[in-house]
Design an enzyme around this catalytic site. Sequence first.
Site, short mmCIF file in Angstrom:
data_model
loop_
_atom_site.label_atom_id
_atom_site.label_comp_id
_atom_site.label_asym_id
_atom_site.label_seq_id
_atom_site.Cartn_x
_atom_site.Cartn_y
_atom_site.Cartn_z
N LYS A 69 -3.16 -3.60 -3.45
CA LYS A 69 -2.28 -3.13 -2.38
C LYS A 69 -2.42 -3.92 -1.07
O LYS A 69 -1.48 -4.00 -0.29
CB LYS A 69 -2.52 -1.65 -2.12
CG LYS A 69 -2.01 -0.71 -3.19
CD LYS A 69 -0.51 -0.56 -3.14
CE LYS A 69 -0.02 0.57 -4.03
NZ LYS A 69 1.45 0.76 -3.92
N SER A 318 -5.59 -2.83 -11.76
CA SER A 318 -4.99 -2.85 -10.43
C SER A 318 -5.85 -2.28 -9.31
O SER A 318 -5.64 -2.60 -8.14
CB SER A 318 -3.65 -2.10 -10.45
OG SER A 318 -3.83 -0.76 -10.87
#
Length: 418
Positions: A69, A318
């Site tokens: 992110k 992720s």
Amino acid sequence: MEKEAAKQTTLNPEEIVKKTSIADVYRAAKQLDGITRHTRLIYSEYFSQISHNEIYIKPENLQKTGSFKLRGAYNCISQLSHNEKARGVIAASAGNHAQGVAYAAQKLKLKAVIVMPATTPILKVEATRAYGAEVVLYGDNYDDACAKAYELEKKHGYVFIHPFNNLEVLLGQGTTALEIIDNLKDVDIILVPIGGGGFASGTALAAKLVNPTIKVIGVEPEGAACMKASLQAGKIVTLPSVDTVAEGTAVKTPGELTFAFIKKYVDEIITVSELEIMSALLSLIEKHKLIAEGAGVLSLAALQRLSCKNKKIAAIVSGGNIDISTISALIDKALVARGRVFCFSVKLPDKPGQLLAISQILSDLNANVIHLDHNQAKVTDSFEKVLLEVTVETHNSNHISQITETLKKYGFQISKVY
């Protein structure tokens, strides 16, 4: 830049998709140079064996702030105008986007306000505050937090940084694909998790524009498959509810922009079960000594659902922001699901030797007792019996069947607890 930003907002999603080029992703990569880590691929012998492909893990859980992110957040915030930076930024997030925005704001010396659901794990809340952001806890889910963030944006004039439905955010996420291709030039498939769709949008855009033959497959949890539902309907769909251990992808409604990018560039979407997610998490810990969150292992969870063989596959892990209590609970559930832990109860005559008999059978079968509860009060239908509840470490489901059959052979009628 302010004029250009204003111009972009007048375009519909399909027009933005058409106008976005690989040069935009390389621009984002230049912006992130020295800010994000180039997380190098890790070849996985274990995941390669079980999937019959060559599997390379892209460990974004080792990224600064613990997830991908940061890429999108920093790329977006760094390109705000001077006036926009002076106003400060606001975001809504359950954790990873929050930390990305907070870190970027700290680096660029801006004020950051993050609205997080009140249910957000304390680890993520404290990590966000540690980057200097003001944290507002509100609501039970992302949608509640997002509504509050928009309210504060209007009230105080902050610039809202959307976690996925933002072009500069998804371009930043797309730099992940550039690194994968640079590290594995003949990669055949990239597996990428999908929540709101920003990561998959940027990854697919970059991969396809560099090499159109690369297949990009998105992965969603069965309990929060909003993008797959939207693609099947041919329009944005809002799920009535979401329920998944992959909390980072628990999104009811995908973004209009990400929907357009994914419709054009993503080849396929696979959904995975909660059991597959927990099993993948356990395997990553056991085989690679890497910690990830539920959403972080979606790509690994999808490996056994692939029909291809002997392909070079990059599976993106992720994120790894997960608190100890949550990971402990997930591991416990994964162990039960894999047949590595077995709990059963049995009513025994209240006389000497019964517990010893059970223990001897379990010992002979190499089942290690890890918990035992011998309780007379739990049996209400007989004063002459006690309830024994036993938890044992087992090898697999076949081992559990062997234990069950052997106990039955010796006259013990057991009931499976879990």
